[in-house]
Scaffold this active site. Structure first.
Site, short mmCIF file in Angstrom:
data_model
loop_
_atom_site.label_atom_id
_atom_site.label_comp_id
_atom_site.label_asym_id
_atom_site.label_seq_id
_atom_site.Cartn_x
_atom_site.Cartn_y
_atom_site.Cartn_z
N GLY A 171 0.80 -1.21 0.00
CA GLY A 171 0.00 0.00 0.00
C GLY A 171 0.84 1.27 0.00
CD GLN A 172 -0.80 7.27 0.00
OE1 GLN A 172 -0.68 8.26 -0.71
NE2 GLN A 172 -1.89 7.06 0.72
CG LEU A 173 2.42 3.99 6.03
CD1 LEU A 173 3.39 5.17 6.01
CD2 LEU A 173 1.52 4.07 7.26
CD1 TRP A 195 -7.61 14.54 5.56
CD2 TRP A 195 -7.21 16.47 4.51
NE1 TRP A 195 -8.70 15.34 5.74
CE2 TRP A 195 -8.49 16.53 5.11
CE3 TRP A 195 -6.75 17.58 3.82
CZ2 TRP A 195 -9.31 17.64 5.02
CZ3 TRP A 195 -7.56 18.71 3.72
CH2 TRP A 195 -8.82 18.73 4.31
CE1 TYR A 215 -10.23 3.63 7.22
CE2 TYR A 215 -10.74 5.95 7.58
CZ TYR A 215 -9.81 4.93 7.46
OH TYR A 215 -8.47 5.20 7.59
CE1 TYR A 249 -13.15 -2.92 2.54
CE2 TYR A 249 -13.45 -0.61 3.12
CZ TYR A 249 -13.81 -1.71 2.38
OH TYR A 249 -14.83 -1.62 1.47
CB ILE A 269 -3.73 -8.72 9.09
CG1 ILE A 269 -4.79 -7.72 8.63
CG2 ILE A 269 -2.32 -8.26 8.72
CD1 ILE A 269 -4.69 -6.37 9.33
#
Length: 294
Positions: free
Chosen positions: A11-13, A152, A127, A63, A39
């Site tokens: 993912g992004q991070l 953000w 979420y 998610y 996970i």
């Protein structure tokens, strides 16, 4: 050599974390994406953690499809709650610390000032509710856990607001961007750097106060203001030749499945005092805008 496990490495991070840790070279790093470590699969979680025995687990798996979560409630809770539970239970067996990433969406946004870690949470959407429950469960199960709330997020990888604006600018003459929601845009590379700094303190045995911390970019702005800054930088660096006319709109003008907080600004005093960590400078991070356009 100390061992670090990164979940959600695709993912992004997660990709930012993996890159920084590989460049660091001081630790044995196991960075696993969803296909390698789901996970929500208890047997898989326990097998990998029992085998690797990490000193620190950095959980970047989540998610994060805010609107889709309204339609996929069980999926959101499976990853953001049950997955966190499995990681915590496996970590306890090896005295592993867990660094877990959470969100500004645990708050309702009704406060006039910045949110502190001690403020009551009241998420407005599925979420946010799932992330809040994941926080509660982790703090209950794992005495060696740090929750890093951020907001953000943008960067080179994955889908994010900066990439969306640059993409839309290529085929839109006019864009309406919400101006009545404010928050702190946060560069994913800075979040990764902060998580690694905290992990290093744990590894070398420094006294660390576990619990919840806030880390975001400053200054707080609206989505509209952020969009203007993105386009200004894109033009200055010749990433875009022309940009659309950007109109400020309200949340009511742009209905979404999930309700979002109007105020996502987080107070960063605690992390500054505890670790000497300064806010992310999103305006500096935008200087690298060419990388986000690729």
């Amino acid at each position: 050599m100390a061992r670090l496990l990164i979940t959600g490495a695709g993912g992004q991070l997660g990709r930012s974390l993996a890159k920084l840790l590989v460049d660091n070279g001081r630790y044995e790093v196991l960075a696993l994406d969803f296909s390698e470590l789901d996970i929500t699969n208890k047997d898989m979680v326990f097998s990998i953690i029992d085998s690797f025995k990490p000193n620190v687990i950095i959980n970047a798996a989540a998610y994060t499809s805010v609107d889709q979560a309204e339609l996929e409630v069980s999926s959101a809770y499976s990853v953001n709650v049950r997955g966190v539970q499995y990681l915590a239970e496996a970590a306890i067996r090896h005295n592993s610390a867990i660094l877990h990433v959470s969100t500004d969406y645990v708050f309702d946004g009704y406060k006039s000032g910045k949110y502190k870690e001690t403020d009551i949470i009241h998420p407005l959407c599925v979420y946010g509710k799932s992330k809040a429950e994941g926080e509660r469960l982790l703090l209950t199960l794992s005495p060696k856990s740090i929750i890093l709330r951020t907001s953000w997020t943008f960067g080179e990888y994955g889908n994010n607001f900066v990439k969306t604006m640059l993409r839309l600018a290529k085929n839109r003459d006019i864009l309406g961007v919400v101006a009545d929601q404010i928050g702190g845009p946060t560069y994913s590379g800075d979040i990764a750097s902060v998580l690694i700094q905290i992990a290093e303190k744990i590894i070398v045995g420094e006294t660390v106060k576990y619990g919840i911390y806030h880390f975001t970019g400053e200054p707080c702005v609206s989505w509209y203001d952020f969009a203007i800054a993105i386009f200004d930088e894109a033009v200055a660096q010749k990433v875009l030749e022309n940009v659309p006319l950007v109109n400020a709109i309200t949340t009511a003008d742009y209905p979404t499945l999930a309700k979002r907080p109007a105020n996502s600004c987080l107070d960063l005093t605690k992390i500054q005092q505890a670790f000497g960590i300064q806010p992310s400078d999103w305006q500096r991070a935008l200087k690298n805008i060419r990388a986000y356009a690729e």
